[in-house]
Every structure is written in structure tokens, then in C-alpha cells.
Design a protein around this motif. Structure first.
Motif, mmCIF file in Angstrom:
data_model
loop_
_atom_site.group_PDB
_atom_site.id
_atom_site.type_symbol
_atom_site.label_atom_id
_atom_site.label_comp_id
_atom_site.label_asym_id
_atom_site.label_seq_id
_atom_site.Cartn_x
_atom_site.Cartn_y
_atom_site.Cartn_z
ATOM 1 N N PRO A 65 0.859 -1.244 -0.085
ATOM 2 C CA PRO A 65 0.075 0.027 -0.043
ATOM 3 C C PRO A 65 0.969 1.272 0.038
ATOM 4 C CG PRO A 65 -0.933 -1.529 1.642
ATOM 5 C CD PRO A 65 0.604 -2.117 0.912
ATOM 6 N N TYR A 66 0.517 2.268 -0.829
ATOM 7 C CA TYR A 66 1.052 3.419 -0.843
ATOM 8 C C TYR A 66 0.198 4.591 0.163
ATOM 9 C CZ TYR A 66 2.956 7.919 -2.155
ATOM 10 O OH TYR A 66 3.360 9.255 -2.381
ATOM 11 N N ALA B 80 -4.023 -3.824 5.250
ATOM 12 C CA ALA B 80 -4.373 -4.513 4.064
ATOM 13 C C ALA B 80 -4.802 -5.954 4.289
ATOM 14 C CB ALA B 80 -3.261 -4.389 3.026
ATOM 15 N N ARG B 81 -4.077 -6.853 4.875
ATOM 16 C CA ARG B 81 -4.292 -8.148 5.316
ATOM 17 C C ARG B 81 -5.789 -8.525 6.088
ATOM 18 N NH1 ARG B 81 1.809 -9.251 7.914
ATOM 19 N NH2 ARG B 81 2.814 -8.750 5.791
ATOM 20 N N ASP C 163 6.761 2.714 11.182
ATOM 21 C CA ASP C 163 5.520 2.060 11.459
ATOM 22 C C ASP C 163 4.558 2.043 10.211
ATOM 23 O OD1 ASP C 163 6.432 1.415 13.819
ATOM 24 O OD2 ASP C 163 5.579 3.183 15.031
ATOM 25 N N VAL C 164 4.634 3.189 9.461
ATOM 26 C CA VAL C 164 3.420 3.266 8.420
ATOM 27 C C VAL C 164 3.283 1.864 7.430
ATOM 28 C CG1 VAL C 164 2.902 4.554 6.417
ATOM 29 C CG2 VAL C 164 3.684 5.873 8.539
ATOM 30 N N ASP C 165 4.425 1.469 7.000
ATOM 31 C CA ASP C 165 4.446 0.328 6.276
ATOM 32 C C ASP C 165 3.791 -0.870 6.870
ATOM 33 O OD1 ASP C 165 5.169 -0.860 3.664
ATOM 34 O OD2 ASP C 165 6.056 -2.146 4.891
ATOM 35 N N ILE D 203 -6.375 2.866 3.957
ATOM 36 C CA ILE D 203 -5.406 3.675 4.729
ATOM 37 C C ILE D 203 -4.840 4.461 3.684
ATOM 38 C CG2 ILE D 203 -3.539 3.488 6.138
ATOM 39 C CD1 ILE D 203 -5.623 1.882 7.441
ATOM 40 N N GLU D 204 -5.107 5.781 3.738
ATOM 41 C CA GLU D 204 -4.648 6.799 2.684
ATOM 42 C C GLU D 204 -3.332 7.744 3.166
ATOM 43 O OE1 GLU D 204 -7.635 8.704 0.704
ATOM 44 O OE2 GLU D 204 -8.956 6.942 0.475
ATOM 45 N N ALA D 205 -3.328 8.108 4.379
ATOM 46 C CA ALA D 205 -2.673 9.103 4.463
ATOM 47 C C ALA D 205 -2.117 9.272 5.951
ATOM 48 C CB ALA D 205 -2.916 10.395 4.187
#
Length: 454
Positions: free
Chosen positions: A248-249, A324-325, A315-317, A331-333
Motif C-alpha cells: 500500500p502507498y 490490508a491483510r 510504522d507506516v508500512d 489507509i490513505e495518509a
């Protein structure tokens, strides 16, 4: 023989990469499949088969995603009526290099559960390991409530028969490779260790010490929670989930751009530790520390943006992958830098009261009238609780707010202070003012030698 166990911490999901020669198989892949592609490249193999143990309820299966990249064939059990892949027959045999893989129908957790017994033909003709999915865990067995109360006894009986007639008969030497580790909601008391054999489970697994009728009664009476996001997982894992692609970006935003998201109704997760959240947070945020991300499944929406406050940008990734799992692709920003950047723009900040066990005990001794809220599971509660508390499991709080008064100071505790911080944030979002998160939870209370009941 090539063997790798891959753990997804958010729901304690365990998947397996098993190979021989130039071929490999994956059992119950997670949704972000790059880990398996990397293992295949490093091991010099191609992934030939993807085996699912059952229709999972707590995470998005990565089978279609992995097949997209590898052309591997997908196989699963006879229930439910899957919209992708191939249906297995009990006893069906596959070859992976010099490995023989036998699919065993082991219903109980669901009617379609499959286990996979793997024999290394280079060393003998007996199985060396079995992937048991949610049929048999280390120290526990799978839950049997997903079919509803009317199916509970039937499924529990099937589970007993699957374990005793299909799995334990493979031999005490056989390694067990379950679908979940400690912390999963798919079992009640899964052991913390992740290595065991069928012989060790026969000897030490508490649930396997009961006779058939005792086992069935135990499973029928077990209490489990059904997290709201499970419904989305059941749909995705029946039909196949949306394609995920790369990880996810998530955009880093300035405080003012971040505020624009919030003003438009985005849901805010603050993943910092409870003391940091208490010291200063943005109004209406959920306190969901990284150690308890699965709690988000009780409150997060699928249909509007989710944004993050993190203690560390690394932690963001982890957070975005973890969610996502669980099917949350929204999760956008996140707020770039730390929450200090928010403070520096003179944007509003709220605080949450925290209380130590010592201060709470002293206040109780002085006669102050507290509403004490224990947000642990029923099992945890019954192992020891503070006198006169009210027990409501953390995830159920949004639907049971009427049980919690607004005219008393509220002290909230769990095991260590993370779930109680989550609950504290829910109460704050719902207009409660006099909310206090007990730091250290019941662990700290007991270590202080304060009295508790059972």
C-alpha cells in the motif's frame, strides 16, 4: 527439503513455504505475497501449488494474488462453494519435487477444512509434517461457532473425529504446522510456542485430554467473539479479494493537509503507545497501538478514508500492510513527521487522563465512588479482577455504552494498558469526560500486591 514459516503478527496468522528440488508449495498465503516470491527466487524453485486449509474468517487469503504472479494451481476443500480454484478430494495426492503431499479432509472448524500431510520420500514413506490449519493448534483446537448455535454440536463432533481419526493417526513423530499462533481469535488458549509434534499435542494439549462427549461439550460452551470485519473476509475468501499489487502507498501530509482529511470525515488511528496518546492526541482519534492493530476490526470503516498518527515513520508500512491483510485498502495518509508538527501549527490537541494502580487503590481506600471497567475477555476476567468492576470486552464497548455511566469517574483496565487505551478513546469519542486509563493494567495491579477476586 525447504521449509519456511511466515508469520503475520496482526492476527497471528501462520503460512508455510515448503519445497523440494525446483518445486514448492505455499499453504494459506497472506495477501501481500512478495515474501513468497522472494523465497522462491532465493531457493531456486517455482511455486507449483497453493493449498488453502479453509475459508478464513480473520484475514484476506493471498491465493489468487500469488497465482497471478506464479501460475500456481489453487486447491481448497469442498465447503463453501468457492468461486475460484479447484476442489480437493479426501486423500488426493500431489508431488512437489521429492515430497508427497496428501490432502486430508478434516472438518470441524468448518465443514470444508483440509489438512496437508507432507512426506519426504528421500528419507522414508511416513509423513514428516502436517499443515493443520485451524483444526489443531499448539495447545488448543479450532473454534466451532461459525456455523451458528444450531451447527455447534455437529461441527464439534466432526472436529473431534478429524483430530483423533485423521491427524493423530499420522504418528507421534509428525511435526504440526497450524494456521495460527498465540493471540489468534480462532482459538481460545493457543500456546506461545510455535513448534510441536502430534505426539506432544496428544500428551500436553489440554483439549485433547477429554473424551469425545467432554470435548464436544467444551467446544459447544466456549465463548468467542465475532469481529465485524469478519463478514468482509468471508466474502473476499469465497469470491476472491480485490487485487492488491504492490504494498500500500500511504501519503505523508503536512498538518494543514492532514486536517483537511479530518474535516472531510476521515477516520483517525493514533498508533502511538498509550502514555503518548494520553499526553496529547487529536480529537476523535482511536488509540490503536501497533501491538493491538486487530482491535481496529471492531470499529474501522471500509467505505471512507483512514489516516494515521504514528510514533515512528517506519510504522507506516507495517500498519498499512497489516490492515490490508484484514481487507482495509483505505489507509490513505499519515501525518508527516510526528504529532509535534501538529502542535507547532497551533492546531487543537486533547489529553486523556491516566492513572496508576497505586493512585486508584488510594482513591478507592479513601472512599471515592469509581466505575471500574475491566475490558479483558471473560476468561481473563475470571482469572482475577478488581472488586466491584464491570466486565465488558473491549470490542463490544461501542454496542454497550448504555452500561457505562457518564456521571462517575471511570477507571479502565486490561492486561497491560493497550486495550484499555483503545476503549478510553471510544468513550472520549462518545462524549465521556471523566475517563482514566490504568497504566500497566491488571499485571501492574497484581505486582503491587493489591487484592483481587476470582
Amino acid at each position: 527439503m525447504i521449509f519456511h514459516r511466515i508469520k503475520s503478527d496482526v492476527v497471528a496468522h501462520l503460512s508455510y513455504f515448503i519445497g523440494s528440488g525446483t518445486e514448492a508449495m505455499v499453504v494459506d498465503p497472506q495477501r501481500d505475497v512478495d515474501v513468497y516470491l522472494k523465497l522462491a527466487k532465493e531457493s531456486g524453485v517455482h511455486i507449483k501449488y497453493i493449498f488453502e486449509t479453509h475459508r478464513n474468517e480473520d484475514y484476506v487469503i493471498g491465493s489468487k494474488e500469488l497465482s497471478h504472479y506464479t501460475d500456481a494451481e489453487i486447491y481448497h476443500g469442498p465447503w463453501p462453494d468457492f468461486k475460484y480454484g479447484n476442489t480437493l478430494k479426501d486423500g488426493q495426492i500431489f508431488k512437489v519435487g521429492t515430497l508427497r503431499v496428501e490432502a486430508l479432509h478434516t472438518p470441524g472448524h468448518t465443514p470444508g477444512d483440509m489438512s496437508y500431510a507432507v512426506t519426504d520420500l528421500q528419507t522414508g514413506d511416513s509423513p514428516v509434517l502436517v499443515c493443520t490449519g485451524d483444526t489443531l493448534f499448539i495447545g488448543d483446537t479450532g473454534r466451532t461457532d461459525f456455523g451458528g448455535p444450531e451447527k455447534r454440536r455437529e461441527w464439534s463432533e466432526k472436529l473431534y473425529e478429524s483430530i483423533h481419526n485423521k491427524l493423530l493417526s499420522l504418528g507421534d513423530h509428525v511435526l504440526i504446522c497450524p494456521g495460527h499462533g498465540s493471540g489468534s481469535v480462532c482459538g481460545g488458549k493457543i500456546a506461545e510456542r510455535e513448534e510441536s509434534t502430534l505426539g506432544a499435542e496428544r500428551l500436553m494439549n489440554p483439549v485433547l485430554q477429554f473424551n469425545k462427549e467432554e470435548f464436544i461439550n467444551l467446544k459447544v460452551e466456549e465463548e468467542h467473539q465475532y469481529t465485524p470485519y469478519f463478514k468482509r473476509m468471508e466474502k473476499y475468501n469465497l469470491e476472491g479479494p480485490p487485487f492488491m499489487g504492490l504494498s500500500p502507498y500511504v501519503k505523508a501530509l503536512s498538518p494543514n493537509k492532514f486536517k483537511e482529511y479530518l474535516d472531510k470525515g476521515a477516520t483517525l488511528i493514533d498508533s502511538r503507545p498509550p502514555p503518548a496518546f494520553g499526553a496529547g492526541h487529536i480529537e476523535d482519534s482511536y488509540s490503536i497501538p501497533t501491538a493491538r492493530l486487530a482491535m481496529g476490526g471492531w470499529v474501522l470503516p471500509f467505505d471512507k478514508p483512514i489516516v494515521l498518527i504514528v510514533g515512528n515513520q517506519s510504522d507506516v508500512d507495517y500498519i498499512s500492510r497489516s490492515y490490508a491483510r484484514m481487507g482495509f485498502d483505505n489507509i490513505e495518509a499519515y501525518l508527516g513527521g510526528t504529532i509535534a508538527s501538529w502542535y507547532k501549527e497551533a492546531l487543537p490537541v486533547k489529553t486523556m487522563s491516566m492513572i496508576t494502580p497505586h493512585d486508584l487503590k488510594q482513591s478507592l481506600d479513601e472512599g471515592k465512588d469509581w466505575f471500574i471497567l475491566d475490558v479483558r475477555s471473560k476468561e481473563e476476567y475470571e482469572s482475577g479482577y478488581i472488586e466491584s468492576c464491570k466486565n465488558i470486552y473491549a470490542g463490544l464497548i461501542p454496542t454497550q455504552l448504555k452500561e457505562i455511566p457518564k456521571d462517575k469517574p471511570i477507571a479502565i483496565y486490561c492486561k497491560s494498558g493497550t486495550r484499555s487505551s483503545f476503549v478510553s478513546s471510544i468513550l472520549l469519542r462518545n462524549g465521556y469526560k471523566n475517563v482514566h486509563n490504568m497504566l500497566g493494567g491488571m499485571t501492574s495491579w497484581i505486582k503491587a500486591n493489591y487484592p483481587y477476586s476470582k
